[in-house]
Design a protein around this motif. Structure first.
Motif, PDB file in Angstrom:
ATOM      1  N   ALA A  97       0.838  -1.182  -0.022  1.00 35.79           N
ATOM      2  CA  ALA A  97       0.049   0.017   0.158  1.00 35.79           C
ATOM      3  C   ALA A  97       0.898   1.430   0.054  1.00 35.79           C
ATOM      4  N   GLY A  98       2.453   1.128   0.010  1.00 37.21           N
ATOM      5  CA  GLY A  98       3.096   2.207   0.073  1.00 37.21           C
ATOM      6  C   GLY A  98       3.691   2.650   1.278  1.00 37.21           C
ATOM      7  N   ALA A  99       3.528   1.992   2.453  1.00 37.93           N
ATOM      8  CA  ALA A  99       4.104   2.580   3.726  1.00 37.93           C
ATOM      9  C   ALA A  99       5.549   2.685   3.294  1.00 37.93           C
ATOM     10  N   ARG A 100       5.955   3.443   4.294  1.00 39.99           N
ATOM     11  CA  ARG A 100       7.577   3.474   4.595  1.00 39.99           C
ATOM     12  C   ARG A 100       8.021   2.621   5.226  1.00 39.99           C
ATOM     13  N   GLY A 101       7.399   1.857   6.526  1.00 41.95           N
ATOM     14  CA  GLY A 101       7.832   1.162   7.590  1.00 41.95           C
ATOM     15  C   GLY A 101       7.161   1.128   8.664  1.00 41.95           C
ATOM     16  N   CYS A 102       7.328   0.078   9.543  1.00 40.99           N
ATOM     17  CA  CYS A 102       6.788  -0.203  10.682  1.00 40.99           C
ATOM     18  C   CYS A 102       7.575  -0.102  11.805  1.00 40.99           C
ATOM     19  N   VAL A 103       6.819   0.377  13.084  1.00 37.86           N
ATOM     20  CA  VAL A 103       7.762   0.484  14.456  1.00 37.86           C
ATOM     21  C   VAL A 103       6.884  -0.274  15.368  1.00 37.86           C
ATOM     22  N   LEU A 104       7.574  -0.691  16.386  1.00 38.08           N
ATOM     23  CA  LEU A 104       6.476  -1.266  17.375  1.00 38.08           C
ATOM     24  C   LEU A 104       7.597  -1.249  18.739  1.00 38.08           C
ATOM     25  N   THR A 105       6.891  -1.695  19.739  1.00 40.36           N
ATOM     26  CA  THR A 105       7.832  -2.131  21.124  1.00 40.36           C
ATOM     27  C   THR A 105       7.542  -3.679  21.233  1.00 40.36           C
ATOM     28  N   GLY A 106       8.534  -4.414  21.652  1.00 38.27           N
ATOM     29  CA  GLY A 106       8.197  -5.851  21.929  1.00 38.27           C
ATOM     30  C   GLY A 106       9.630  -6.350  21.909  1.00 38.27           C
ATOM     31  N   SER A 107       9.616  -7.877  21.937  1.00 42.17           N
ATOM     32  CA  SER A 107      10.701  -8.682  22.021  1.00 42.17           C
ATOM     33  C   SER A 107      11.617  -8.978  20.760  1.00 42.17           C
ATOM     34  N   ALA A 108      12.766  -8.326  20.945  1.00 43.23           N
ATOM     35  CA  ALA A 108      13.730  -8.463  19.654  1.00 43.23           C
ATOM     36  C   ALA A 108      13.926  -9.953  19.252  1.00 43.23           C
ATOM     37  N   LEU A 109      13.757 -10.898  20.285  1.00 42.81           N
ATOM     38  CA  LEU A 109      13.944 -12.151  19.820  1.00 42.81           C
ATOM     39  C   LEU A 109      12.720 -12.629  18.916  1.00 42.81           C
ATOM     40  N   TYR A 110      11.441 -12.093  19.106  1.00 37.97           N
ATOM     41  CA  TYR A 110      10.374 -12.394  18.256  1.00 37.97           C
ATOM     42  C   TYR A 110      10.569 -11.799  17.038  1.00 37.97           C
ATOM     43  N   TYR A 111      10.445 -10.292  17.194  1.00 34.56           N
ATOM     44  CA  TYR A 111      10.216  -9.512  16.297  1.00 34.56           C
ATOM     45  C   TYR A 111      11.352  -9.506  15.147  1.00 34.56           C
ATOM     46  N   GLY A 112      12.665  -9.817  15.527  1.00 33.00           N
ATOM     47  CA  GLY A 112      13.651  -9.813  14.780  1.00 33.00           C
ATOM     48  C   GLY A 112      13.582 -10.755  13.612  1.00 33.00           C
ATOM     49  N   ARG A 113      12.725 -11.775  13.707  1.00 30.50           N
ATOM     50  CA  ARG A 113      12.723 -12.917  12.862  1.00 30.50           C
ATOM     51  C   ARG A 113      11.920 -12.197  11.579  1.00 30.50           C
ATOM     52  N   PHE A 114      11.248 -11.003  11.500  1.00 31.27           N
ATOM     53  CA  PHE A 114      10.599 -10.527  10.402  1.00 31.27           C
ATOM     54  C   PHE A 114      11.464  -9.419   9.766  1.00 31.27           C
ATOM     55  N   GLY A 115      12.653  -9.185  10.495  1.00 32.72           N
ATOM     56  CA  GLY A 115      13.715  -8.145  10.090  1.00 32.72           C
ATOM     57  C   GLY A 115      13.454  -6.947  10.759  1.00 32.72           C
ATOM     58  N   PHE A 116      13.121  -6.691  11.729  1.00 30.28           N
ATOM     59  CA  PHE A 116      13.033  -5.569  12.678  1.00 30.28           C
ATOM     60  C   PHE A 116      14.366  -5.451  13.554  1.00 30.28           C
ATOM     61  N   VAL A 117      14.581  -4.172  13.383  1.00 30.71           N
ATOM     62  CA  VAL A 117      16.004  -3.760  13.926  1.00 30.71           C
ATOM     63  C   VAL A 117      15.900  -2.833  15.470  1.00 30.71           C
TER      64      VAL A 117
END
Length: 154
Positions: A97-117
């Motif tokens: 849809a054209g988003a620049r990106g996503c942000v969140l607060t949570g576990s780096a162990l969990y969300y790292g698998r999706f490419g979150f830094v």
């Protein structure tokens, strides 16, 4: 969406990090018109998972960023890939849809698998740097304080 609200309550009830406001946050996102994307997983006619995406700001960037959450999965179905599947589908839809990106607060162990830094360049209140994450689809890496939609800021 009483079923999603109840699912969210049930999913977060046993979580030690939960403050019990996740269902109300979802209600507020809906009420304010900030629920940009809402996906559910259904098994045998029952909603077993849900993920929400809503607008966010990062530093001076007011457009194109989205927050993820809450992510809810029925306790008996957690750790079965439902949440991961919903997150992946949502990220794909937001990016398309054209988003620049996503942000969140949570576990780096969990969300790292999706490419979150979690690199400390993006901050949120007094949340430890290791728990504030971003994923850019286009443009350079973000920098600055995150502001989520009012429903998630309460």
């Amino acid at each position: 969406m009483d079923a999603v609200r109840e699912l969210t309550r049930e999913a977060f009830a046993p979580m030690r990090f939960s403050d019990g406001t996740e269902a109300e946050a979802l209600d507020m996102l809906r009420r304010d018109g900030d629920l940009t994307l809402s996906l559910v997983a259904v098994e045998a006619g029952e909603i077993v998972g849900h993920v929400a995406f809503s607008p966010a700001m990062v530093g001076s960037e007011r457009e194109g960023w989205f927050g993820i959450g809450p992510v809810s999965v029925r306790p008996r179905r957690q750790r079965s890939g439902i949440g991961s599947s919903l997150i992946r589908q949502g990220l794909e839809k937001i990016e398309t849809a054209g988003a620049r990106g996503c942000v969140l607060t949570g576990s780096a162990l969990y969300y790292g698998r999706f490419g979150f830094v979690a690199d400390g360049a993006v901050t949120y209140r007094d949340t430890p740097a290791r728990n504030v994450m971003w994923l850019a689809f286009r443009g350079g890496p973000p920098e600055g304080e995150v502001r989520f939609s009012a429903g998630l800021e309460a």
